[in-house]
Design a protein around this motif. Structure first.
Motif, PDB file in Angstrom:
ATOM      1  N   ASP A  68    -140.439 -20.088 -25.413  1.00 58.73           N
ATOM      2  CA  ASP A  68    -140.432 -21.277 -24.552  1.00 58.73           C
ATOM      3  C   ASP A  68    -139.184 -22.118 -24.804  1.00 58.73           C
ATOM      4  O   ASP A  68    -138.332 -21.764 -25.616  1.00 58.73           O
ATOM      5  CB  ASP A  68    -141.727 -22.086 -24.686  1.00 58.73           C
ATOM      6  CG  ASP A  68    -141.953 -22.651 -26.073  1.00 58.73           C
ATOM      7  OD1 ASP A  68    -140.966 -22.851 -26.822  1.00 58.73           O
ATOM      8  OD2 ASP A  68    -143.117 -22.916 -26.422  1.00 58.73           O
ATOM      9  N   ALA A  69    -139.079 -23.214 -24.117  1.00 54.04           N
ATOM     10  CA  ALA A  69    -137.879 -24.053 -24.191  1.00 54.04           C
ATOM     11  C   ALA A  69    -137.574 -24.515 -25.610  1.00 54.04           C
ATOM     12  O   ALA A  69    -136.404 -24.633 -25.993  1.00 54.04           O
ATOM     13  CB  ALA A  69    -138.026 -25.263 -23.271  1.00 54.04           C
ATOM     14  N   ALA A  70    -138.603 -24.762 -26.416  1.00 56.26           N
ATOM     15  CA  ALA A  70    -138.400 -25.214 -27.797  1.00 56.26           C
ATOM     16  C   ALA A  70    -137.661 -24.169 -28.630  1.00 56.26           C
ATOM     17  O   ALA A  70    -137.041 -24.498 -29.638  1.00 56.26           O
ATOM     18  CB  ALA A  70    -139.740 -25.543 -28.444  1.00 56.26           C
ATOM     19  N   ASP A  71    -137.726 -22.911 -28.223  1.00 58.19           N
ATOM     20  CA  ASP A  71    -137.088 -21.823 -28.965  1.00 58.19           C
ATOM     21  C   ASP A  71    -135.626 -21.623 -28.569  1.00 58.19           C
ATOM     22  O   ASP A  71    -134.949 -20.775 -29.127  1.00 58.19           O
ATOM     23  CB  ASP A  71    -137.842 -20.509 -28.721  1.00 58.19           C
ATOM     24  CG  ASP A  71    -139.303 -20.617 -29.071  1.00 58.19           C
ATOM     25  OD1 ASP A  71    -139.615 -21.165 -30.149  1.00 58.19           O
ATOM     26  OD2 ASP A  71    -140.144 -20.176 -28.265  1.00 58.19           O
ATOM     27  N   GLU A  72    -135.135 -22.406 -27.602  1.00 56.75           N
ATOM     28  CA  GLU A  72    -133.758 -22.297 -27.120  1.00 56.75           C
ATOM     29  C   GLU A  72    -133.420 -20.859 -26.729  1.00 56.75           C
ATOM     30  O   GLU A  72    -132.365 -20.330 -27.066  1.00 56.75           O
ATOM     31  CB  GLU A  72    -132.790 -22.825 -28.171  1.00 56.75           C
ATOM     32  CG  GLU A  72    -133.006 -24.289 -28.497  1.00 56.75           C
ATOM     33  CD  GLU A  72    -132.173 -24.761 -29.679  1.00 56.75           C
ATOM     34  OE1 GLU A  72    -131.270 -24.027 -30.127  1.00 56.75           O
ATOM     35  OE2 GLU A  72    -132.433 -25.880 -30.142  1.00 56.75           O
ATOM     36  N   ARG A  77    -136.745 -16.926 -32.938  1.00 50.74           N
ATOM     37  CA  ARG A  77    -137.295 -18.262 -33.221  1.00 50.74           C
ATOM     38  C   ARG A  77    -138.730 -18.364 -32.731  1.00 50.74           C
ATOM     39  O   ARG A  77    -139.574 -18.973 -33.370  1.00 50.74           O
ATOM     40  CB  ARG A  77    -136.452 -19.348 -32.556  1.00 50.74           C
ATOM     41  CG  ARG A  77    -135.260 -19.744 -33.337  1.00 50.74           C
ATOM     42  CD  ARG A  77    -134.656 -21.053 -32.812  1.00 50.74           C
ATOM     43  NE  ARG A  77    -133.364 -21.227 -33.401  1.00 50.74           N
ATOM     44  CZ  ARG A  77    -132.215 -21.172 -32.742  1.00 50.74           C
ATOM     45  NH1 ARG A  77    -132.203 -21.014 -31.446  1.00 50.74           N
ATOM     46  NH2 ARG A  77    -131.082 -21.319 -33.368  1.00 50.74           N
ATOM     47  N   ALA A  78    -138.998 -17.780 -31.557  1.00 49.89           N
ATOM     48  CA  ALA A  78    -140.354 -17.803 -31.013  1.00 49.89           C
ATOM     49  C   ALA A  78    -141.312 -17.058 -31.931  1.00 49.89           C
ATOM     50  O   ALA A  78    -142.434 -17.518 -32.185  1.00 49.89           O
ATOM     51  CB  ALA A  78    -140.385 -17.200 -29.615  1.00 49.89           C
ATOM     52  N   ARG A  81    -141.934 -19.361 -34.936  1.00 52.73           N
ATOM     53  CA  ARG A  81    -142.746 -20.523 -34.548  1.00 52.73           C
ATOM     54  C   ARG A  81    -144.204 -20.118 -34.312  1.00 52.73           C
ATOM     55  O   ARG A  81    -145.130 -20.748 -34.817  1.00 52.73           O
ATOM     56  CB  ARG A  81    -142.168 -21.168 -33.283  1.00 52.73           C
ATOM     57  CG  ARG A  81    -143.009 -22.327 -32.730  1.00 52.73           C
ATOM     58  CD  ARG A  81    -142.478 -22.867 -31.418  1.00 52.73           C
ATOM     59  NE  ARG A  81    -142.256 -21.873 -30.385  1.00 52.73           N
ATOM     60  CZ  ARG A  81    -143.236 -21.301 -29.657  1.00 52.73           C
ATOM     61  NH1 ARG A  81    -144.490 -21.610 -29.864  1.00 52.73           N
ATOM     62  NH2 ARG A  81    -142.932 -20.406 -28.726  1.00 52.73           N
ATOM     63  N   GLU A  82    -144.403 -19.056 -33.545  1.00 58.87           N
ATOM     64  CA  GLU A  82    -145.761 -18.610 -33.237  1.00 58.87           C
ATOM     65  C   GLU A  82    -146.503 -18.163 -34.501  1.00 58.87           C
ATOM     66  O   GLU A  82    -147.700 -18.389 -34.626  1.00 58.87           O
ATOM     67  CB  GLU A  82    -145.727 -17.471 -32.209  1.00 58.87           C
ATOM     68  CG  GLU A  82    -145.378 -17.921 -30.815  1.00 58.87           C
ATOM     69  CD  GLU A  82    -146.543 -18.581 -30.088  1.00 58.87           C
ATOM     70  OE1 GLU A  82    -147.688 -18.469 -30.535  1.00 58.87           O
ATOM     71  OE2 GLU A  82    -146.296 -19.207 -29.038  1.00 58.87           O
ATOM     72  N   GLU A  85    -147.672 -21.289 -36.195  1.00 55.40           N
ATOM     73  CA  GLU A  85    -148.763 -21.907 -35.434  1.00 55.40           C
ATOM     74  C   GLU A  85    -150.059 -21.120 -35.555  1.00 55.40           C
ATOM     75  O   GLU A  85    -151.133 -21.708 -35.720  1.00 55.40           O
ATOM     76  CB  GLU A  85    -148.390 -22.003 -33.948  1.00 55.40           C
ATOM     77  CG  GLU A  85    -147.324 -23.032 -33.646  1.00 55.40           C
ATOM     78  CD  GLU A  85    -146.879 -22.993 -32.188  1.00 55.40           C
ATOM     79  OE1 GLU A  85    -147.524 -22.285 -31.368  1.00 55.40           O
ATOM     80  OE2 GLU A  85    -145.893 -23.675 -31.866  1.00 55.40           O
TER      81      GLU A  85
END
Length: 193
Positions: A68-72, A77-78, A81-82, A85
């Motif tokens: 998503d956008a937060a991952d640039e 990165r996704a 992040r996932e 989470e």
């Protein structure tokens, strides 16, 4: 027995296939997390919680999700992040030891193609996962166990009125490892044989 150090060396030399058109499609990423154990290298799998509208409910899978956008626009990165989470494990690119081939699949929300990129990470310390609402449980499976042909089975997958035979592993307690996750693990195990 599969040891983690030679796996990391093999992945360092492996050039995974990256789909050139991936930037034009929805993307997702997963984290294939490995650790050393007394039985050799193990891989972390997450049992997805049963949720209305989630086509992956109850499946054994890798932690991961949509870019998503937060991952640039960074799939790695996704994946990191996932993973934090979903299972509470903080991994970064520095833990990365390689990647596997991009996989083309179907975005069930939109019935459109989606690319899933698997990234392989090494976990050095023992950490107890902290699960969010998307994950019911986690388990570590030995790569050696996955390489034993006797553990491989076939299941029936229903698609509309059709019933298709699909390869799988029965992980106990009604948990099956199959589909895209199994294809990624087959690729990993094939590299380290």
């Amino acid at each position: 027995m599969h040891e983690l150090a030679p796996i990391a060396r093999t992945l360092a030399d492996y050039r995974a296939r990256r789909l050139r058109f991936r930037r034009y499609l929805k993307r997702a990423a997963v984290a294939v997390i490995l650790r050393d154990s007394g039985q050799g290298a193990q891989v972390l799998l997450a049992l997805r919680a049963h949720r209305e509208g989630d086509p992956w409910s109850g499946d054994m899978a890798f932690p991961g999700g949509r870019v998503d956008a937060a991952d640039e626009a960074s799939a790695s990165r996704a994946a990191c992040r996932e993973t934090q989470e979903e299972v509470g494990l903080r991994i970064t690119r520095e833990h990365g030891i390689g990647r596997l081939n991009d996989r083309l699949t179907l975005d069930h929300r939109r019935r459109a193609p989606m690319v899933v990129s698997p990234f392989v990470y090494r976990l050095e310390q023992r950490i107890t996962p902290v699960l969010n609402h998307e994950i019911a449980a986690t388990r570590w499976l030995s790569l050696a166990w996955l390489n034993e042909p006797v553990n491989r089975q076939t299941m029936r997958w229903r698609v509309g009125r059709a019933s298709l035979p699909m390869p799988c592993y029965d992980c106990g307690d009604g948990q099956r490892l199959w589909g895209l996750t199994l294809a990624m693990l087959d690729e990993l195990c094939g590299l380290v044989r």
